[in-house]
Each structure stands twice: as structure tokens, then as C-alpha cells.
Design an enzyme around this catalytic site. Structure first.
Site, PDB file in Angstrom:
ATOM      1  N   SER A 152     -32.306 -83.784 -74.875  1.00 24.36           N
ATOM      2  CA  SER A 152     -32.730 -83.300 -73.555  1.00 24.36           C
ATOM      3  C   SER A 152     -34.091 -82.657 -73.735  1.00 24.36           C
ATOM      4  O   SER A 152     -34.456 -82.268 -74.859  1.00 24.36           O
ATOM      5  CB  SER A 152     -31.724 -82.247 -73.070  1.00 24.36           C
ATOM      6  OG  SER A 152     -32.247 -81.542 -71.956  1.00 24.36           O
ATOM      7  N   TYR A 165     -25.498 -75.280 -74.639  1.00 28.63           N
ATOM      8  CA  TYR A 165     -26.110 -76.588 -74.397  1.00 28.63           C
ATOM      9  C   TYR A 165     -27.490 -76.663 -75.064  1.00 28.63           C
ATOM     10  O   TYR A 165     -27.801 -77.620 -75.781  1.00 28.63           O
ATOM     11  CB  TYR A 165     -26.214 -76.821 -72.888  1.00 28.63           C
ATOM     12  CG  TYR A 165     -26.755 -78.175 -72.492  1.00 28.63           C
ATOM     13  CD1 TYR A 165     -25.918 -79.282 -72.394  1.00 28.63           C
ATOM     14  CD2 TYR A 165     -28.102 -78.358 -72.173  1.00 28.63           C
ATOM     15  CE1 TYR A 165     -26.411 -80.540 -72.002  1.00 28.63           C
ATOM     16  CE2 TYR A 165     -28.609 -79.593 -71.794  1.00 28.63           C
ATOM     17  CZ  TYR A 165     -27.756 -80.685 -71.703  1.00 28.63           C
ATOM     18  OH  TYR A 165     -28.247 -81.918 -71.324  1.00 28.63           O
TER      19      TYR A 165
HETATM   20  N1  LIG Z   1     -28.709 -85.482 -66.055  1.00 27.50           N
HETATM   21  C1  LIG Z   1     -29.692 -84.794 -66.583  1.00 27.50           C
HETATM   22  O1  LIG Z   1     -30.477 -84.172 -65.870  1.00 27.50           O
HETATM   23  C2  LIG Z   1     -29.884 -84.766 -68.084  1.00 27.50           C
HETATM   24  C3  LIG Z   1     -31.046 -84.146 -68.574  1.00 27.50           C
HETATM   25  C4  LIG Z   1     -31.281 -84.124 -69.938  1.00 27.50           C
HETATM   26  C5  LIG Z   1     -30.363 -84.680 -70.802  1.00 27.50           C
HETATM   27  N2  LIG Z   1     -29.233 -85.270 -70.310  1.00 27.50           N
HETATM   28  C6  LIG Z   1     -28.301 -85.833 -71.293  1.00 27.50           C
HETATM   29  O2  LIG Z   1     -28.061 -87.196 -70.980  1.00 27.50           O
HETATM   30  C7  LIG Z   1     -26.753 -87.550 -71.438  1.00 27.50           C
HETATM   31  C8  LIG Z   1     -25.989 -88.191 -70.299  1.00 27.50           C
HETATM   32  O3  LIG Z   1     -25.900 -87.235 -69.252  1.00 27.50           O
HETATM   33  P1  LIG Z   1     -25.566 -87.628 -67.747  1.00 27.50           P
HETATM   34  O4  LIG Z   1     -26.487 -86.837 -66.910  1.00 27.50           O
HETATM   35  O5  LIG Z   1     -25.492 -89.087 -67.590  1.00 27.50           O
HETATM   36  O6  LIG Z   1     -24.122 -86.952 -67.635  1.00 27.50           O
HETATM   37  P2  LIG Z   1     -22.810 -87.374 -66.852  1.00 27.50           P
HETATM   38  O7  LIG Z   1     -23.130 -88.133 -65.635  1.00 27.50           O
HETATM   39  O8  LIG Z   1     -22.021 -86.131 -66.741  1.00 27.50           O
HETATM   40  O9  LIG Z   1     -22.116 -88.368 -67.889  1.00 27.50           O
HETATM   41  C9  LIG Z   1     -21.560 -87.887 -69.083  1.00 27.50           C
HETATM   42  C10 LIG Z   1     -20.850 -89.033 -69.764  1.00 27.50           C
HETATM   43  O10 LIG Z   1     -20.192 -88.517 -70.939  1.00 27.50           O
HETATM   44  C11 LIG Z   1     -18.818 -88.890 -70.900  1.00 27.50           C
HETATM   45  N3  LIG Z   1     -18.003 -87.879 -71.559  1.00 27.50           N
HETATM   46  C12 LIG Z   1     -17.907 -86.563 -71.243  1.00 27.50           C
HETATM   47  N4  LIG Z   1     -17.026 -85.965 -72.060  1.00 27.50           N
HETATM   48  C13 LIG Z   1     -16.558 -86.928 -72.901  1.00 27.50           C
HETATM   49  C14 LIG Z   1     -15.624 -86.926 -73.969  1.00 27.50           C
HETATM   50  N5  LIG Z   1     -14.982 -85.817 -74.346  1.00 27.50           N
HETATM   51  N6  LIG Z   1     -15.366 -88.088 -74.620  1.00 27.50           N
HETATM   52  C15 LIG Z   1     -15.993 -89.245 -74.233  1.00 27.50           C
HETATM   53  N7  LIG Z   1     -16.906 -89.293 -73.253  1.00 27.50           N
HETATM   54  C16 LIG Z   1     -17.173 -88.141 -72.593  1.00 27.50           C
HETATM   55  C17 LIG Z   1     -18.507 -89.002 -69.405  1.00 27.50           C
HETATM   56  O11 LIG Z   1     -17.419 -89.875 -69.157  1.00 27.50           O
HETATM   57  P3  LIG Z   1     -15.895 -89.434 -68.897  1.00 27.50           P
HETATM   58  O12 LIG Z   1     -15.906 -88.227 -68.027  1.00 27.50           O
HETATM   59  O13 LIG Z   1     -15.317 -90.668 -68.263  1.00 27.50           O
HETATM   60  O14 LIG Z   1     -15.332 -89.174 -70.272  1.00 27.50           O
HETATM   61  C18 LIG Z   1     -19.779 -89.654 -68.887  1.00 27.50           C
HETATM   62  O15 LIG Z   1     -19.747 -91.042 -69.106  1.00 27.50           O
HETATM   63  C19 LIG Z   1     -26.122 -86.259 -71.969  1.00 27.50           C
HETATM   64  O16 LIG Z   1     -26.285 -86.208 -73.353  1.00 27.50           O
HETATM   65  C20 LIG Z   1     -26.936 -85.184 -71.296  1.00 27.50           C
HETATM   66  O17 LIG Z   1     -26.918 -83.981 -72.014  1.00 27.50           O
HETATM   67  C21 LIG Z   1     -28.971 -85.331 -68.973  1.00 27.50           C
END
Ligand SMILES: NC(=O)c1ccc[n+]([C@@H]2O[C@H](COP(=O)([O-])OP(=O)(O)OC[C@H]3O[C@@H](n4cnc5c(N)ncnc54)[C@H](OP(=O)(O)O)[C@@H]3O)[C@@H](O)[C@H]2O)c1
Length: 260
Positions: A152, A165
């Protein structure tokens, strides 16, 4: 690995490459799985929600590559081994590992319980270490491998009241560099991807508040929140031959947030 078509070599082509993408049931992980399949890769997408994973799989029906799925909770070391073995078996090998699954828990350091700290670190950092370790023999086996750790912008700078985080995401960049050095001579490139604000479920509670959403846009020089596909295109680069001389680096895709 590249494909030559009528004299043109597409260094971003992923035909024949086999990828494990965690957190592929929605958001950035789903966008990465689909972008890889669009470029010809075979993907195993892993997450806990079978229904949402099925939607990810269906989205690749007409694409050159394919997406298979596995329901697994990556907080369990046994499930991590199962995910890697399943990828190897079902895809016939493993060239690309995308450590993307994560969750967030915003709290001040004084208010963060040890159990919360451990829970965030267990998924956002420890699972990435264990997945990388388990995938190691397969990534080194064939024609070069790739690890993409989705960190991130908060792996490069901090914010207040998000201590677990922020710490996990900084740690993931450390894991990226350490692994990259060990595997550089094995032709396995290990890089981190550092998104800024992206419109996904993770950010949904913040974006639901118009004042907070406006504040996030103001903080971002580009003046807007990214779509998951804009992060996935950077992941395609890091998964492809186009990034073969790049390792141990962090590719920041944040609309200019950390340039300020
Ligand atoms: N969105 C942002 O603004 C942002 C910014 C910077 C970095 N990121 C990073 O980008 C990545 C993806 O984030 P996102 O925004 O797409 O988040 P998201 O929409 O919340 O998706 C998270 C994913 O992780 C899976 N997950 C959560 N807990 C899990 C577990 N215990 N075992 C297996 N799978 C699990 C969820 O699926 P299930 O619930 O079906 O398990 C989902 O597919 C993360 O590493 C996040 O930190 C996001």
C-alpha cells in the site's frame, strides 16, 4: 517469456503463465485475476467466499486465459500449503504468486489489542511469508518466476490511527526486498505494488461518508479515487517479461499521494 506475432514481441503477454492470486473474490484481487486471464494466463484465485469467487471465475469465460478458484482462509498455514499445492496441480505448475488478500483495522496504538495486532499481521504479512515459502520450489522450477506483494502507499508512509495495517504493509515491503535479494540469481523477481486509494469494499465505509470521500480526493493530487483495474494493469507489468530486470522494488500507483 514473450510471444512473437508478425514480428511484434508483446513483453506484457502472459500466455502459458500460471498464477496464484489471493483475495481474488472482489476488489483489486479480482481485477488482477481477470487482467491476467485477459493476457492469457491460467489463474487460481483464492479467498473465503465461494459465491464471489464464482463471479470472478465467470468473468473470465470469454478470455484467452482461465480462472479457477479455491475457497480457503489464508490465516491457516494448512490452507496456505493447500492453496499452493492446488495451484501446482490444477495449473500444471506455478510461475506467478500475487499476495493480495488483506484486511484492515483502524485504531490508535493505545487502543489496539494484542489480538487485533496479531490478526492483522497474520493475514497481511505472515500469510505472504508462508505463501512465498511454500511457492518457492515451483517459482524456481521453470522459466523464471514472479512474486507480487500488494502492499500500500501506507507501506511507504504512515497515517495516524492505523498502526497494525501500516506496520504490516511496511513489513511486506521488507519481505519483498529480502526475498528479492535471495532469489535474484534464480531468475525470480519479487516486487511490491503500493496502491493509493482504490474504490473497493475495503474503502467502502470511508467512501460512504461524502466528507471523508472528498477529503481523500483532496489528498490525492490526481483528484480522484482509483478503480481496481488501474492497479491490475501495474500488476500485469510486474507479472510479465517486461519487468524481468526489476526486483526488490515498490511500484507506487497512488495518483501522486506520496509525491507530495
Ligand atoms: N482499496 C484500497 O484503497 C487499497 C489501498 C492500498 C492497498 N490496498 C491493498 O490491496 C489489497 C486488496 O485490497 P482491496 O481493496 O481489494 O480489498 P477488499 O475488497 O476488501 O478485498 C480483500 C480480498 O481479500 C480476501 N480475504 C480477506 N480475508 C481473507 C482470508 N482470511 N483468507 C483469504 N482471503 C481473504 C477477500 O475475500 P473473502 O472475504 O471472500 O475472503 C477479498 O477477496 C490489500 O492487500 C489491500 O491492503 C487496498
Amino acid at each position: 517469456m514473450t510471444t512473437a506475432t508478425q514480428g511484434f514481441v508483446d513483453e506484457f503477454d502472459l500466455t502459458g503463465r500460471r498464477a496464484l492470486v489471493t483475495g481474488a473474490s472482489r476488489g483489486i484481487g479480482r481485477a488482477i485475476a481477470i487482467a491476467f486471464a485477459r493476457r492469457g494466463a491460467s489463474v487460481l484465485g483464492v479467498a473465503r467466499s465461494a459465491e464471489s469467487l464464482a463471479e470472478t471465475m465467470a468473468a473470465a469465460e470469454d478470455l484467452p486465459g482461465r480462472i479457477e478458484v479455491l475457497v480457503a482462509d489464508l490465516r491457516s498455514p494448512d490452507s496456505i500449503c493447500e492453496a499452493v499445492e492446488t495451484a501446482n496441480t490444477r495449473l500444471g505448475g506455478l510461475d506467478i504468486l500475487v499476495n493480495n488478500a488483506a484486511d484492515d483495522h483502524e485504531s490508535r496504538i493505545e487502543d489496539t489489542e494484542l489480538s487485533t495486532w496479531q490478526r492483522v499481521l497474520e493475514l497481511n504479512l505472515q500469510s505472504c511469508f508462508l505463501l512465498t515459502q511454500a511457492a518457492s520450489p515451483y517459482l524456481k522450477a521453470d522459466d523464471g518466476g514472479k512474486v507480487i506483494n500488494v502492499s500500500s502507499m501506507l507501506g511507504t508512509v504512515a497515517v495516524r490511527e492505523d498502526v497494525a495495517y501500516v506496520s504490516a504493509k511496511h513489513g511486506l515491503i521488507g519481505l519483498t526486498r529480502a526475498t528479492a535479494l535471495e532469489w535474484a540469481r534464480k531468475n525470480v523477481q519479487v516486487n511490491a505494488l503500493a496502491p493509493g486509494f482504490v474504490e473497493t469494499e475495503m474503502l467502502a465505509p470511508s467512501l460512504a461518508d461524502p466528507d471523508v470521500a472528498a477529503y481523500m480526493r483532496r489528498l490525492t493530487p490526481a483528484g480522484r479515487i482509483a478503480q481496481p483495474e488501474e492497479i491490475a494493469s501495474a500488476a500485469v507489468f510486474l507479472a510479465s517479461a517486461g519487468s524481468d530486470f526489476m526486483t526488490g522494488q515498490t511500484l507506487v500507483v497512488d495518483g501522486g499521494y506520496t509525491a507530495q
